[in-house]
Each structure stands twice: as structure tokens, then as C-alpha cells.
Scaffold this active site. Structure first.
Site, PDB file in Angstrom:
ATOM      1  N   ARG A  94     -20.896  12.213  12.116  1.00  0.00           N
ATOM      2  CA  ARG A  94     -21.426  11.538  10.945  1.00  0.00           C
ATOM      3  C   ARG A  94     -22.475  10.483  11.240  1.00  0.00           C
ATOM      4  O   ARG A  94     -23.491  10.412  10.544  1.00  0.00           O
ATOM      5  CB  ARG A  94     -20.268  10.850  10.219  1.00  0.00           C
ATOM      6  CG  ARG A  94     -19.378  11.860   9.613  1.00  0.00           C
ATOM      7  CD  ARG A  94     -18.210  11.215   8.959  1.00  0.00           C
ATOM      8  NE  ARG A  94     -17.452  12.303   8.338  1.00  0.00           N
ATOM      9  CZ  ARG A  94     -16.318  12.133   7.704  1.00  0.00           C
ATOM     10  NH1 ARG A  94     -15.782  10.944   7.604  1.00  0.00           N
ATOM     11  NH2 ARG A  94     -15.711  13.158   7.163  1.00  0.00           N
TER      12      ARG A  94
ATOM     13  N   GLY B 240       0.833  -1.201   0.000  1.00  0.00           N
ATOM     14  CA  GLY B 240       0.000   0.000   0.000  1.00  0.00           C
ATOM     15  C   GLY B 240       0.861   1.243   0.000  1.00  0.00           C
ATOM     16  O   GLY B 240       1.876   1.321   0.697  1.00  0.00           O
TER      17      GLY B 240
END
Ligand SMILES: Cc1cc2nc3c(=O)[nH]c(=O)nc-3n(C[C@H](O)[C@H](O)[C@H](O)COP(=O)(O)OP(=O)(O)OC[C@H]3O[C@@H](n4cnc5c(N)ncnc54)[C@H](O)[C@@H]3O)c2cc1C
Ligand code: SF4
Ligand code: FES
Lengths: 246, 638
Positions: B331, B40
Site C-alpha cells: 500500500r 471496545g
């Protein structure tokens, strides 16, 4: 709507490619261009044929992975739009669409619409950075940067590294791509100390990778999905000349 | 088993400094002898690979895209938090720490969060030194904006492209190391297995996505920084290639998966338009600084154009329910509130699954010019997708799967329970608890990459002899054979359904049963449907082409195969967690006003699952969470 597609098919880098015809029926105007290609691929897979290979990832215009020439224009030629952001409402029923990969010597074809853009990484590797160490840097507000300078750097830094500028240029020049990085870092105090070495190394890499020179066609700016200004090529040239002076 | 996060003891303010001093160092002359595999190259992996390379380690970095610069971190829009307190509005390391613990609904480890808050300031310094063009005020100082779950302005940003600019900063540092030959890049390469030798991570098996070749790579340590798994819902804000594969392969080799049920559904995304849609697009949360969420008060108004609904008939539901945080509620809360309005049949737009995000007041107050300067690119993006002008009429938004708080279990050193396997960024479970606050993922990725792993990995490496195990070990061949076996199996099924058909089916199961509201009933249903779909997949999927070529269908099929196993574990975790906390909402556990009801007595722990095979129950290991600095309290944003 129903569309006819002519798509570049090429098995691998050494094969000769050709355009093949496909039908795209029942396309919804709200679909994106790549979603339309997905649907065509679904049919190809179900009928045992090889689906069309194309690069994509974020599908929101920021990763720079998608890279398709549509009707002769990189990314389809809509203002500030990558091909993944292109929506089918810009086409009409019965249209024929030609779909091809980026074509440039520095971008060998991998398969169908997929090309190898590692040359862009090579340019960046040559000097597209400041040599700061992890840790050991001053407080972020220690050096002020005027708002216009920060904005100018940001304008250049918006480049997504897609390579459309190269694909659009008759000389396959990557000067807009390179100019962006050079200009961004040259505009900031953090990038100034290495400015000369950077521009020399990056232009050297440009040549080595087989990109052409800029002869002021401005096709790069027209092709760029971020609308990046050719003024950064002028800046690249200025920085290059400065680097030759003592 | 009771897991130990190995956190430092003593006063939290000194915990990281003390730990740093106590960890062992690798002799500079020996560093180049150690090979580190970094899977990654997003913010976490890119920053980590660059920093480790700079220290002199021999780093090999891998990504599935054609360049390190394209990791999905690039798509982050809004900003990155830091406790700089430049605006003098009362911020501090302690407050950022407190907000993150509270925002995560008290399900994260205190010491890890403290460290994150502490190094947040170094991140901003680092990025500025790299030439990241953050927004500045007229005097030339850095500018800040506000994000959900905080009452201070601590978010640094670069227009609406903060993730892009931070990633390009990390990528440039990585390029510098590639030139210095300390880092070798392997783009278009996908990790398909973790190689474990005598219980220790020693390498990976990868597929070269251009040629299809299966390759083995050995390393003295393996670091996974492979991002999140919300593509298990099919439609999400993640990139098409984001997958659980690297993480899941590690889980199948013994790494524990922690809190997989903590998934974040982001409140401000563009609503779905049709069945053929391939992904959902996020509109940055920063829009809630200036946009007001509302739906019509009366059902019969929903079909009318927004402009035809008078002020008194609009329900600004966030401002009504949460007066002190209003549109900047966290959120999970904002998403659930939007769903509630739509469930009450007061949603807007196609299928009535949408709410308005209205900028009219801000435009009146500040002028369109100011709003355009702040969010111009978001309005442009919105218009490209919906063909509507957000300045003239309110935007329509709806929640969408966005982020995974859960991930591989790691200790304070970011090392998993498998020695030698480290996990960074969204791929681990460490700091966000049950809900992540906006602008904190970028902070975590860079904190892990620049300022944590360079220290903690040394403490492990001193215990191993460099190159003691290489790819000559038989485990490497065994792993490569397994990977080839799976590829051949996928190619030989030749069924009737495509990978997308089946991914869409999995997404439906997950979204309907394991999405924003979960119940015993819905989860039990999912746990029947997922294995059935998995079985069908292995009988009826159609993957064309061969393994020895560029083959995107094959890539997708492998990723879906992993989602089909992982999805079941996610649902099991959700079923076992008999409480509501953060992004995990169990309808059985709520207060009368619909707020989430946590159960600290029974569930104040991280749930780390050990995979035992598809036909066996995973084993639960608990890591109890202790709160010594922040009082466990009911989270209130009212
Ligand atoms: C649309 C969007 C907007 C966001 N906005 C914000 C924001 O404003 N602020 C904020 O703080 N956070 C934001 N986030 C969250 C944040 O961007 C991510 O959580 C964070 O960037 C993840 O970084 P990462 O390094 O962990 O993973 P990623 O950036 O996803 O990188 C993963 C890397 O792993 C590689 N990889 C994955 N699997 C494999 C494999 N099997 N083999 C080889 N390589 C592999 C990929 O190629 C890639 O290089 C946003 C997220 C999204 C999706
Ligand atoms: S300058 Fe524009 S066209 Fe060229 S790589 Fe950058 S974004 Fe793409
Ligand atoms: S797919 Fe990312 S820019 Fe088009």
C-alpha cells in the site's frame, strides 16, 4: 439546489415531538443526505440553536447505525441503499423532504431522529450464535459446506441490523431480522445442532420485546437496505415448526 | 530509557508455545472474582470480551455505538490472512511471518509477528465454527484471494464484507456470554479517562452518551481495544466516531505512545468530491487483483474520457515500476506512486487528483459476470457515490488516510508500560511495523482477542488481589471531576467556530504537512500550526446544549480536543524519524529512483513517547529492534 426540510424534533423519550421546518440552501447533488443534514446543523449551531440529533457512524452503508425515515420510507426507499448512502442527486430543486425517526413500540425515541434499538441485541442474545468455545474447534476445511449453502447463509448474513424492516412494517415485526440469523445458522452444519433451541429462544425474545407478527405485507423487504429476501421469514417459520416436532 | 518488550528467547518457532507454558494460570474458581474492563467491541475487543467471559472472568464491555455489532471493524471489505496454505502455493507460517516483517519495512518485533502468523490458522477455524459464511469453491472447500505484498493466495473472504462477517461472528460469541451473564455490555458509553492508582490501571471514567451522566468503573485490569486514530486527518476511511480519545487519555496518564507517525494512506479510495465532504470511502485492495492502475502518458490527455486514450498512450505505472508485484505492490508504495503521477500533472478527474483503476482487461478475460461475483458490492458502492459505472469506464481512485500502525506501546503480553493496562488491535503498535499489509488487521484483531489476551492477562491477574481497589478510591472521584471540568469548559466557551470547522482545519494541516510526503520544513510548519489551532479551539469553539443530555456536538468536541494534542505528538515523531520507512516518507531520505531510504544504523527502534504536558517536550524511550530470523534488507518489490 434549495430544499425545505420538515424534521422530527423531540427532546427526549418522554417529550411530545413535532415536525419543524428548516431551509437547506445550496445543496450539491454530489453530497450525501447526511452531509446535507450536517450543513443544516452547522447553521443551527452557529445561530445558537440545538442541532438535529441523528445516528450515523460508518457512512458507507455497513454499520447499520443510520436510521432515518425520509418521505415516509425508511432510508429513503432507494433500492439497496442506506440513508448514509443516499445522495442528493436523487432530489430536485425546490423539493420538500420529511425526515422522521424509526417509529415502533420496541424502539423508544432517545432524541430527535435517534432511537433505542437494544431490543435487536436482546433477540440476538437469546440464541443468535453457535456455542463453540474459543479454541477447541476442528480445522476449517474439516467440514465441507456446499457452495449454495454457503451462499444462502451469506445472503442472510448480509443484514446490518439497522431495524428498517421493523420501521417499514405496519406491525413493527422484526421477523426478517430474526429470520436472517436463524436461516444463516440453520443452513450451516456448524449451526444445526442447536437449531431447535435457537429458533425457540429467539422467537420468544421477539415477543417479549414488543415486536409484532408478520402478516405478509413484504414492507420489510422493500425497506431493507441490503435487499434481503422475505424467504428468510418463511425459513424462520419452517424452523419454528420443526422445533415443535419431536 | 531503553524499553524491553519482554519477548521470549530461544528459537522463534517455539517462542509462543514456550511462553504459554511459562505463564501462570488463574485458578478456575477464582476467575469470576476478577473484574476486567474491555473498552471496545470491535474484532479485538469483541473477541477478547467473549473469550474472557467464556473463561469465567467478570467482564464489562464498552462501546460508543448503540450496539457492539457496529464497531468499525464492520467496514473491512477485502479479507483476512492466514497461513493455511490450502491452495498449496507455497505458503507457511514462516512465509506469513516473513512477508509481514518485510511488508512492515523491518520496524516490527519479530516474536510478536511470529505469534500472529502462528495463530492465524486458529482464527479461520474459530470463525468457521461460529458460522462465518466464508467464500467456498464448488467442492465446498474454503476459497482464497491474493492481497498486496504477497505472492501467495492466503486471504479468506466473505464477499466484499469480510469484516462484517468476522465481527458478527465475534459479536455472536459475545451475545452468548451476555446471556450467560459473564459479560455486561455498556453500549453508547464513551471512555473519557483512565484511572491509575499508585501507577497501576484500576478503572475508567465514562460518559453515558444517552443521559450524559459521568460514571466510574473499577476493574482489576483495563483492556483498550478502541481502534485507530487516522481521523486526525479529518477525512479518512474511518467511521465518524473513531477517535484517539481512549488511547490519548491513557497516554496522558502515563502510557507510552509508540510510532505515532506510522500512518497508512490507502491507495484505492474514491477521490474527494467537495469541501463539504465528511468522509472518504475505501474500495477494497482486493480490486487490484483484477484492476490495473494507469494514468495518461501525456498531460494533455488527462481531460479526455478514458476510452478515448489509446493503449499505447497509457502508463500502467505500477506494472512499469514494479514488474514482479505489479498492481499488487504494498500500500505505501502504491499510494506514493499514485501521488507521484498526480504531482507530475497526469492525474485524472476533478482537480486532477485521481488515477484510473481499470477492469476492462479482466472483464474481457473472465466476463463481467465473474468480476461482478467477486466485487459486485464494490462496484455498486462506487456507483452510488460517483454516479459512474465501473464496468463501463475505469474507476477513479486516490489515496486516503486509512489505518494507524502506531499506537500505545505494549510488551509481548500486550500490556502497556502502565501495569494492568492492556491494549489490543489497531490501538496498539505491535505487529505491523511501519506499514501494514492488506488483510492483516483483521487477523491481528482476532489474534489478540481470541488467542493472546486470554493467556497473557492471567499472568498479570495472579499478581493482584481481586477487588483490592474499587471506585471508592479517591482517584476515581478525582478523575470524574476532571472529566466534568473539561465538559463544562467546552460548553462555556461559546465561540464562533463549530467543531467541524476546526476539525477540517486540523485535517488540512495534517494532510498537507504530515501526509504522504513529509519534510523537515512541512513538519516544522505543522508544529507551529497545530498548537495555534489548539489555542484557538479553546477560545473560539462553539458547543451548544448541555452535558446532561444526548449531545453529539459535545462528543465531537471532546474527541477533537484530543486530536489537537495528539496531532502534535504525531508530527514530532515524524520530525524525529530522519529516515523513510513504510508509511512514513521523508522527502529528504529517498534513493534516486524515489524509493524510501531506511536508516537501520540510527533508527532501528520503536519510538515510545511519554507525554509530559502540552507545553513540554515529550520524552522519547527507545525499544531497539533485533532481527535474528529475517535479514534486514532493502525492501524490494521490483
Ligand atoms: C474501510 C476499511 C476497510 C478495511 N478493510 C480491511 C480488510 O479488508 N482486511 C483487514 O485486515 N483490515 C481491514 N481494515 C482494517 C481493520 O478493519 C481495522 O484495523 C480493525 O478492524 C480494527 O479493529 P479493532 O477491534 O482494533 O477496532 P474497531 O473495530 O475500530 O473497534 C473499536 C471499538 O472501540 C470502541 N471505542 C473507541 N473509542 C472508545 C471510547 N473512547 N470509549 C468507548 N469505546 C470506544 C468502539 O465503539 C468500537 O467498539 C479496514 C479498515 C477500514 C476502515
Ligand atoms: S433485515 Fe434489512 S432492514 Fe432489517 S435489520 Fe437487517 S438490514 Fe436492516
Ligand atoms: S452510517 Fe453506517 S450504515 Fe449508515
Amino acid at each position: 439546489m434549495n430544499l425545505t426540510l420538515y424534521v422530527w424534533r423531540q427532546k427526549g423519550p418522554k417529550d411530545l415531538g413535532k415536525l419543524e421546518q428548516y431551509e437547506a440552501p445550496n445543496v450539491s447533488p454530489d453530497q450525501s443526505f447526511l452531509e446535507m443534514l450536517d450543513d443544516v446543523n452547522e447553521v443551527l449551531i452557529k445561530t445558537g440553536k440545538d442541532p438535529i440529533a441523528f445516528d450515523h457512524d460508518c457512512r458507507e452503508g455497513i454499520c447499520g447505525m443510520c436510521s432515518t425515515v425520509v418521505n415516509g420510507r425508511p432510508h429513503g426507499g432507494q433500492d439497496r441503499t442506506t440513508v448514509c448512502q443516499l445522495h442528493m442527486r436523487t432530489f430536485k430543486d425546490g423539493d420538500s423532504i420529511y425526515i422522521e425517526p424509526w417509529k415502533a413500540k420496541a424502539f423508544p425515541i432517545v432524541k430527535d431522529l435517534v432511537v433505542d434499538r437494544s431490543a435487536l441485541d436482546a433477540i440476538q442474545n437469546a440464541g443468535g450464535y453457535t456455542s463453540c468455545h474459543t479454541g477447541g474447534v476442528p480445522d476449517a476445511n474439516a467440514v465441507m459446506i456446499s457452495q449454495p449453502a454457503a451462499e444462502y447463509a451469506m445472503d442472510a448474513a448480509e443484514c446490518i441490523g439497522c431495524g428498517a424492516c421493523v420501521a417499514g412494517c405496519p406491525n413493527s415485526s422484526a421477523m426478517l431480522f430474526t429470520g436472517n440469523k436463524v436461516a444463516q445458522l440453520a443452513a450451516l452444519p456448524q449451526g444445526r445442532p442447536e437449531a431447535k433451541a435457537r429458533v425457540k429462544a429467539m422467537t420468544e425474545a421477539l415477543k417479549e420485546c414488543g415486536f409484532g407478527n408478520c402478516t405478509n405485507h413484504y414492507e420489510c423487504q422493500a425497506a431493507c437496505p441490503k435487499g434481503i429476501d422475505v424467504k428468510f421469514i418463511a425459513k424462520l417459520n419452517r424452523e419454528y415448526i420443526k422445533s415443535l416436532l419431536p | 530509557m531503553i524499553l524491553d518488550g519482554k519477548c521470549p528467547t530461544g528459537p522463534i518457532e517455539q517462542s509462543w508455545d514456550k511462553h504459554r507454558f511459562e505463564m501462570k494460570l488463574v485458578n478456575p474458581a477464582n476467575k469470576r472474582k476478577y473484574k476486567i474492563l474491555m473498552v471496545g467491541t470491535g474484532l479485538a475487543g469483541g473477541a477478547g470480551a467473549a473469550s474472557l467471559g467464556e473463561l469465567g472472568y467478570n467482564v464489562h464491555a464498552f462501546c460508543y455505538q448503540d450496539s457492539a455489532r457496529r464497531a468499525h471493524s464492520i467496514a473491512a471489505q477485502g479479507g483476512i490472512n492466514a497461513a493455511k496454505n490450502y491452495p498449496n502455493d507455497g505458503d507457511s507460517i514462516y512465509r506469513l511471518f516473513y512477508d509481514t516483517i518485510k511488508g512492515g519495512d523491518f520496524r516490527a518485533r519479530e516474536a510478536d509477528v511470529w505469534r500472529l502468523a502462528q495463530v492465524s490458522n486458529n482464527i479461520i477455524d474459530q470463525c468457521v465454527a461460529q458460522g462465518v459464511p466464508f467464500a467456498r469453491d464448488y467442492a465446498g472447500y474454503l476459497d482464497n484471494r491474493s492481497f498486496g505484498g504477497a505472492q501467495v493466495s492466503r486471504t479468506f473472504y466473505a464477499r466484499g464484507q469480510t469484516g462484517q462477517q468476522l465481527l458478527l461472528g465475534a459479536y455472536s460469541a459475545l451475545c452468548r456470554q451476555v446471556k450467560a451473564k459473564t459479560v455486561t455490555m455498556h453500549p453508547r458509553t464513551e471512555m473519557l479517562d483512565l484511572v491509575v492508582v499508585d501507577g497501576v490501571a484500576k478503572g475508567i471514567t465514562v460518559r453515558n452518551l444517552t443521559t450524559g451522566q459521568i460514571e466510574s468503573h473499577w476493574g482489576d485490569a483495563v483492556v483498550l481495544a478502541t481502534g485507530g486514530y487516522v481521523n486526525v486527518f479529518y477525512l479518512s476511511t474511518n467511521a465518524m466516531g473513531c477517535s484517539v480519545t481512549a488511547v490519548w487519555k491513557a497516554a496522558k496518564k502515563g502510557a507510552y505512545m509508540a510510532n505515532p507517525c506510522y500512518t497508512q494512506i490507502h491507495p484505492t479510495c474514491i477521490p474527494q468530491h467537495g469541501e463539504h465532504q465528511s468522509k472518504l470511502t475505501l474500495m477494497s485492495e482486493s480490486l487490484r487483483n483484477d484492476g490495473r492502475c494507469w494514468v495518461p502518458k501525456k498531460k494533455e490527455d488527462c481531460e479526455k474520457p478514458a476510452g478515448a486514450i489509446p493503449e499505447e498512450d497509457r502508463d500502467y505505472y505500477l506494472e512499469r515500476k514494479y514488474p514482479s508485484f505489479g498492481n499488487l505492490a504494498p500500500r505505501d508504495i502504491a499510494s506514493r506512486a499514485a501521488k507521484e503521477q498526480c504531482d507530475d500533472d497526469r492525474g485524472v478527474g476533478p482537480g486532477k487528483r485521481g488515477v484510473y483503476l481499470d477492469f476492462a482487461d479482466s472483464i474481457n478475460r473472465l466476463g463481467q459476470h465473474t468480476i461482478a461475483a467477486r466485487y459486485g458490492n464494490l462496484f455498486e458502492m462506487y456507483e452510488k457515490i460517483t454516479d459512474e459505472n465501473g464496468y463501463k469506464q475505469p474507476m477513479r481512485i486516490y489515496p486516503a488516510p486509512h489505518y494507524s500502525m502506531g499506537g500505545l506501546w505494549v510488551d509481548y503480553n500486550c500490556m502497556s508500560n502502565v501495569p494492568g493496562l492492556f491494549v489490543l488491535g489497531e490501538a496498539n503498535f505491535s505487529v505491523h511495523g511501519a506499514n501494514r499489509l492488506g488483510a492483516s488487521a483483521l487477523m491481528q484483531g482476532l489474534a489478540d482477542g481470541y488467542f493472546v489476551i486470554p493467556y497473557t492477562i492471567a499472568n498479570y491477574l495472579v499478581t493482584v488481589k481481586p477487588g483490592a481497589v474499587t471506585d471508592a478510591h479517591p482517584e476515581f472521584k478525582k478523575s470524574a471531576d476532571e472529566v466534568k471540568g473539561q465538559i463544562n469548559k467546552l460548553l462555556s466557551i461559546n465561540g464562533k467556530k463549530t467543531v467541524s470547522d476546526m476539525h477540517r482545519a486540523l485535517g488540512k494541516i495534517m494532510w498537507n504537512n504530515v501526509g504522504m510526503a513529509r519534510s523537515k520544513q512541512s513538519l516544522t510548519a505543522a508544529l507551529k500550526e497545530i498548537p495555534a489551532l489548539r489555542e484557538e479551539f479553546w477560545k473560539n469553539v462553539k458547543v451548544s446544549g448541555s452535558g446532561e443530555e444526548f449531545n453529539q456536538q459535545l462528543e465531537n468536541a471532546g474527541r477533537l480536543a484530543d486530536f489537537l494534542e495528539f496531532g502534535e505528538m504525531l508530527a514530532k515523531d515524524a520530525l524525529h524519524r530522519e529516515e523513510s520507512c513504510g508509511g512514513h516518507f521523508r522527502v529528504e531520505h529517498q534513493y534516486d529512483d524515489g524509493e524510501a531510504k531506511r536508516d537501520d544504523e540510527n533508527f532501528c527502534y520503536a519510538a515510545a513517547w511519554e507525554f509530559k504536558g502540552n507545553d513540554k517536550e515529550p520524552e522519547l524511550h527507545k525499544e531497539p529492534l533485533k532481527f535474528e530470523n529475517v535479514h534486514l534488507a532493502v525492501r524490494s518489490y521490483k
